[in-house]
Design a protein around this motif. Structure first.
Motif, PDB file in Angstrom:
ATOM      1  N   GLU A 112      -1.349 -11.958   4.255  1.00  0.00           N
ATOM      2  CA  GLU A 112      -1.681 -11.398   2.842  1.00  0.00           C
ATOM      3  C   GLU A 112      -2.261 -12.216   2.094  1.00  0.00           C
ATOM      4  O   GLU A 112      -3.503 -12.275   1.428  1.00  0.00           O
ATOM      5  CB  GLU A 112      -0.625 -10.697   2.164  1.00  0.00           C
ATOM      6  CG  GLU A 112      -1.174  -9.434   1.345  1.00  0.00           C
ATOM      7  CD  GLU A 112      -0.243  -8.617   0.872  1.00  0.00           C
ATOM      8  OE1 GLU A 112       0.821  -8.321   1.645  1.00  0.00           O
ATOM      9  OE2 GLU A 112      -0.397  -8.214  -0.409  1.00  0.00           O
ATOM     10  N   ARG A 144      -4.724  -1.743   3.796  1.00  0.00           N
ATOM     11  CA  ARG A 144      -3.436  -1.051   3.053  1.00  0.00           C
ATOM     12  C   ARG A 144      -2.313  -1.183   3.983  1.00  0.00           C
ATOM     13  O   ARG A 144      -1.336  -1.188   3.327  1.00  0.00           O
ATOM     14  CB  ARG A 144      -3.916   0.153   2.810  1.00  0.00           C
ATOM     15  CG  ARG A 144      -3.577   0.599   1.038  1.00  0.00           C
ATOM     16  CD  ARG A 144      -3.833   1.937   0.680  1.00  0.00           C
ATOM     17  NE  ARG A 144      -5.060   2.358   0.591  1.00  0.00           N
ATOM     18  CZ  ARG A 144      -5.767   3.415   0.785  1.00  0.00           C
ATOM     19  NH1 ARG A 144      -4.982   4.406   1.271  1.00  0.00           N
ATOM     20  NH2 ARG A 144      -7.176   3.419   0.686  1.00  0.00           N
ATOM     21  N   ASP A 145      -2.656  -0.957   5.215  1.00  0.00           N
ATOM     22  CA  ASP A 145      -1.624  -1.255   6.068  1.00  0.00           C
ATOM     23  C   ASP A 145      -1.087  -2.425   6.712  1.00  0.00           C
ATOM     24  O   ASP A 145      -0.329  -2.564   7.683  1.00  0.00           O
ATOM     25  CB  ASP A 145      -1.661  -0.172   7.038  1.00  0.00           C
ATOM     26  CG  ASP A 145      -2.793  -0.394   8.014  1.00  0.00           C
ATOM     27  OD1 ASP A 145      -3.552  -1.199   7.669  1.00  0.00           O
ATOM     28  OD2 ASP A 145      -3.007   0.427   9.233  1.00  0.00           O
ATOM     29  N   ILE A 146      -1.633  -3.490   5.970  1.00  0.00           N
ATOM     30  CA  ILE A 146      -1.280  -4.739   6.646  1.00  0.00           C
ATOM     31  C   ILE A 146      -0.028  -5.181   7.062  1.00  0.00           C
ATOM     32  O   ILE A 146       0.262  -5.973   8.126  1.00  0.00           O
ATOM     33  CB  ILE A 146      -1.953  -6.018   5.804  1.00  0.00           C
ATOM     34  CG1 ILE A 146      -1.989  -7.331   6.382  1.00  0.00           C
ATOM     35  CG2 ILE A 146      -1.333  -6.089   4.236  1.00  0.00           C
ATOM     36  CD1 ILE A 146      -2.509  -8.470   5.722  1.00  0.00           C
ATOM     37  N   GLU A 147       0.925  -4.739   5.915  1.00  0.00           N
ATOM     38  CA  GLU A 147       2.350  -4.933   6.391  1.00  0.00           C
ATOM     39  C   GLU A 147       2.960  -4.346   7.645  1.00  0.00           C
ATOM     40  O   GLU A 147       3.624  -4.971   8.621  1.00  0.00           O
ATOM     41  CB  GLU A 147       3.350  -4.651   5.285  1.00  0.00           C
ATOM     42  CG  GLU A 147       3.137  -5.603   4.239  1.00  0.00           C
ATOM     43  CD  GLU A 147       4.410  -5.816   3.339  1.00  0.00           C
ATOM     44  OE1 GLU A 147       5.402  -5.155   3.438  1.00  0.00           O
ATOM     45  OE2 GLU A 147       4.236  -6.317   2.251  1.00  0.00           O
ATOM     46  N   LYS A 148       2.404  -3.181   7.812  1.00  0.00           N
ATOM     47  CA  LYS A 148       2.784  -2.235   9.043  1.00  0.00           C
ATOM     48  C   LYS A 148       2.180  -2.889  10.115  1.00  0.00           C
ATOM     49  O   LYS A 148       3.003  -3.165  11.388  1.00  0.00           O
ATOM     50  CB  LYS A 148       2.502  -0.833   8.651  1.00  0.00           C
ATOM     51  CG  LYS A 148       2.911  -0.074  10.218  1.00  0.00           C
ATOM     52  CD  LYS A 148       2.853   1.495   9.669  1.00  0.00           C
ATOM     53  CE  LYS A 148       2.903   2.480  10.910  1.00  0.00           C
ATOM     54  NZ  LYS A 148       1.684   3.068  11.065  1.00  0.00           N
ATOM     55  N   GLN A 149       1.003  -3.270  10.158  1.00  0.00           N
ATOM     56  CA  GLN A 149       0.150  -3.956  11.260  1.00  0.00           C
ATOM     57  C   GLN A 149       1.121  -5.261  11.756  1.00  0.00           C
ATOM     58  O   GLN A 149       1.230  -5.532  12.949  1.00  0.00           O
ATOM     59  CB  GLN A 149      -1.100  -4.246  10.935  1.00  0.00           C
ATOM     60  CG  GLN A 149      -2.032  -3.166  11.018  1.00  0.00           C
ATOM     61  CD  GLN A 149      -3.531  -3.673  10.632  1.00  0.00           C
ATOM     62  OE1 GLN A 149      -3.957  -4.926  10.817  1.00  0.00           O
ATOM     63  NE2 GLN A 149      -4.173  -2.978   9.992  1.00  0.00           N
ATOM     64  N   SER A 209       4.138  -6.039  11.100  1.00  0.00           N
ATOM     65  CA  SER A 209       5.437  -5.857  11.430  1.00  0.00           C
ATOM     66  C   SER A 209       5.542  -5.472  13.152  1.00  0.00           C
ATOM     67  O   SER A 209       6.572  -5.426  13.792  1.00  0.00           O
ATOM     68  CB  SER A 209       6.174  -4.594  10.762  1.00  0.00           C
ATOM     69  OG  SER A 209       5.716  -3.495  10.941  1.00  0.00           O
TER      70      SER A 209
END
Ligand code: ADE
Length: 345
Positions: A316, A328-333, A335
């Motif tokens: 990020e 928007r889903d960078i954290e999920k990607q 993880s």
């Protein structure tokens, strides 16, 4: 601040910014402390030092420490590097001329050709080299004893060293990036040697953009000095340093054009990754070794990028630094990826 008088051309080059004694060395406190003990113990016993390996990113002081060590031991040092030692013959003259306790420094030792490395083994272990005379049925070999010397190797890639070479070192030291507080001290010391006035703000600005690396700090100091001399009265303040560095294209994280392009390639060409280092190199038309040795270590350390088994990913802060909105889903990607894994190419 007073304008400095015109100096003789050439005088500058005589001013060595590198410390020559461990007591003058700023930073890497544990390494320096350990080296002092090693040196004192060897001196008390009247013995040469064990072979030493320094590893870590470029510009952090591996070569400087080698010179400091030789100096403290009262020994001569011969410096060479992995890629320049192409054949065993390149080492014969060097090794046979070393006196007891002298230091042989080999930079980029991971790039030593295999035949040279194998020629070095008996020199390191038994202080003996074997020279082949002639080839074919008349081949003879000649054993030559050499003096007990100390090899100091330096590498940015300890993982590329073969096990037999690694095992012949008795002492290992890893050099890490310097905190800003130590870079500030280094910059102030260098400014003193160069005869440049710099205030706390000036040193702070340069330190903050030096990517934890004294070599970069000293390089930036010289560029800022040029600017201060031509555009102002020669003294360096925070404001002058900021203006000077803006002109050189180095941003507030210390990233230059290539660093930013590297991040842009991951984010824009490869949707943030994961992307293999070879693909990044091909897109940038840049040597993969340069990316791995020079560009990536500081970005990994500061969390701009991550390394996974499937390649590099932009994190990020890299998006924010380039002014790009992260997915928007960078954290999920992220993880779902196994971070901090060496890429399996
Ligand atoms: N530590 C690392 N590099 C240094 C330098 N150039 N001067 C002083 N201390 C240092």
């Amino acid at each position: 601040m007073a304008k400095k008088g015109k100096r003789e051309i050439g005088e500058e080059y005589l001013k060595n910014l590198r410390p020559s004694k461990l007591d003058e060395y700023i930073g890497q406190e544990k390494v320096v402390e350990n080296l002092k003990i090693t040196i004192r113990a060897a001196k008390e016993r009247g013995e040469p030092l064990d072979h030493i390996l320094f590893h870590g990113p470029p510009g952090l002081g591996k070569t400087t420490l080698a010179y400091c060590i030789a100096n403290e031991m009262g020994a001569d040092i011969v410096a060479s590097s992995g890629p320049t030692l192409e054949r065993p013959a390149d080492l014969v003259g060097i090794l046979t001329n070393l006196k007891k306790g002298d230091v042989l420094f080999i930079d980029e030792i991971h790039r030593l050709p295999r035949i040279v490395e194998e020629f070095l083994y008996p020199a390191l272990e038994d202080y003996r080299i074997t020279i082949l005379l002639d080839k074919g049925p008349h081949a003879r070999s000649l054993n030559i004893n050499i003096e007990r010397f100390t090899l100091i190797g330096a590498t940015t890639r300890i993982g590329l060293l073969t096990a037999p070479l690694r095992e012949r070192f008795g002492i290992f030291h890893h050099l890490d990036f310097y905190p800003d507080s130590e870079l500030i001290e280094i910059i102030k010391r260098s400014a003193r040697i160069l005869g440049v006035d710099i205030d706390g703000g000036g040193a702070e600005v340069i330190a903050g953009r030096s990517r934890g690396t004294p070599r970069i700090a000293n390089r930036l100091l010289k560029r800022v000095r040029d600017y201060a001399q031509v555009k102002h009265d020669g003294g360096i303040t925070g404001e002058i340093a900021l203006d000077a560095l803006k002109m050189t294209g180095i941003d507030e994280l210390g990233l230059d054009g290539l660093d930013r392009q590297y991040l842009e390639v991951i984010i824009e060409n490869y949707k943030g990754g994961p992307v293999g280092i070879n693909a990044i190199g091909a897109t940038l038309n840049e040597e993969v070794d340069t990316l791995i040795d020079v560009i990536e270590p500081y970005m990994l350390k500061t969390g701009l990028i991550g390394r996974t088994s499937r390649g590099r990913v932009a994190l990020e802060p890299a998006y924010r630094h380039l002014g790009i909105t992260p997915p928007r889903d960078i954290e999920k990607q992220l993880s779902l990826l196994d971070m901090d894994e060496e890429e399996k190419d």
